[in-house]
Design a protein around this motif. Structure first.
Motif, PDB file in Angstrom:
ATOM      1  N   GLU A  38     -89.529  13.507   0.731  1.00 53.26           N
ATOM      2  CA  GLU A  38     -90.611  13.281  -0.232  1.00 53.26           C
ATOM      3  C   GLU A  38     -91.635  14.408  -0.173  1.00 53.26           C
ATOM      4  OE1 GLU A  38     -92.030   9.409   0.796  1.00 53.26           O
ATOM      5  OE2 GLU A  38     -90.307   8.396  -0.129  1.00 53.26           O
ATOM      6  N   TRP A  39     -91.915  14.909   1.016  1.00 52.38           N
ATOM      7  CA  TRP A  39     -92.846  16.022   1.194  1.00 52.38           C
ATOM      8  C   TRP A  39     -92.302  17.295   0.541  1.00 52.38           C
ATOM      9  CZ3 TRP A  39     -92.441  20.096   5.134  1.00 52.38           C
ATOM     10  CH2 TRP A  39     -93.582  20.890   5.199  1.00 52.38           C
ATOM     11  N   ALA A  42     -92.621  16.932  -3.201  1.00 52.91           N
ATOM     12  CA  ALA A  42     -94.020  17.110  -3.616  1.00 52.91           C
ATOM     13  C   ALA A  42     -94.397  18.591  -3.634  1.00 52.91           C
ATOM     14  CB  ALA A  42     -94.948  16.328  -2.690  1.00 52.91           C
ATOM     15  N   ARG A  45     -92.759  20.067  -6.752  1.00 49.94           N
ATOM     16  CA  ARG A  45     -93.463  19.597  -7.938  1.00 49.94           C
ATOM     17  C   ARG A  45     -94.735  20.418  -8.153  1.00 49.94           C
ATOM     18  NH1 ARG A  45     -94.834  14.425  -6.620  1.00 49.94           N
ATOM     19  NH2 ARG A  45     -92.774  13.690  -7.165  1.00 49.94           N
ATOM     20  N   SER A  58    -100.428  16.397  -8.417  1.00 51.68           N
ATOM     21  CA  SER A  58     -99.539  17.054  -7.462  1.00 51.68           C
ATOM     22  C   SER A  58    -100.215  17.266  -6.115  1.00 51.68           C
ATOM     23  CB  SER A  58     -99.061  18.397  -8.015  1.00 51.68           C
ATOM     24  OG  SER A  58     -98.243  18.194  -9.129  1.00 51.68           O
ATOM     25  N   ALA A  61    -100.376  13.853  -4.440  1.00 49.45           N
ATOM     26  CA  ALA A  61     -99.052  13.441  -3.960  1.00 49.45           C
ATOM     27  C   ALA A  61     -98.634  14.261  -2.736  1.00 49.45           C
ATOM     28  CB  ALA A  61     -98.021  13.592  -5.074  1.00 49.45           C
ATOM     29  N   LEU A  62     -98.936  15.547  -2.748  1.00 53.07           N
ATOM     30  CA  LEU A  62     -98.582  16.406  -1.618  1.00 53.07           C
ATOM     31  C   LEU A  62     -99.359  16.009  -0.365  1.00 53.07           C
ATOM     32  CD1 LEU A  62     -97.023  18.819  -0.521  1.00 53.07           C
ATOM     33  CD2 LEU A  62     -98.802  20.307  -1.428  1.00 53.07           C
TER      34      LEU A  62
END
Length: 96
Positions: A38-39, A42, A45, A58, A61-62
């Motif tokens: 997921e990292w 992110a 993205r 972004s 989320a990151l």
């Protein structure tokens, strides 16, 4: 009389854990792998955003992905789970 190979061999005692502890360790390793993925997503993205709202999302989320990953790594450290165990689980899953 003891044979020479038996004298020279050194056995590392295996860590015997209860099934529930083994299950907890396994689940934590899986969560670490998921959080790392997921990292990475992110990060990718963030590389492709254009608009201000996308940039804000972004970044959020990151940062959230980083915090979750760090939290799980801290739990693994407390449980004495090594990086090798995480890497081994990745290798074993990739070969299936």
């Amino acid at each position: 009389m003891t044979s020479w190979p038996k004298i020279w061999r050194k056995h590392k005692p295996e860590l015997k854990l209860e099934p529930s502890v083994q299950q907890d360790r396994y689940l934590l390793v899986q969560e670490i792998r998921k959080a790392h993925l997921e990292w990475e997503i992110a990060q990718k993205r963030f590389d492709y955003v254009i608009e201000k709202e996308q940039i804000d999302y972004s970044i959020f989320a990151l940062e959230a992905a980083e915090k979750r990953f760090e939290m799980l790594l801290k739990q693994a450290k407390d449980m004495k789970i090594s990086a090798g165990e995480v890497a081994a689980s990745r290798t074993m899953e990739g070969s299936s």
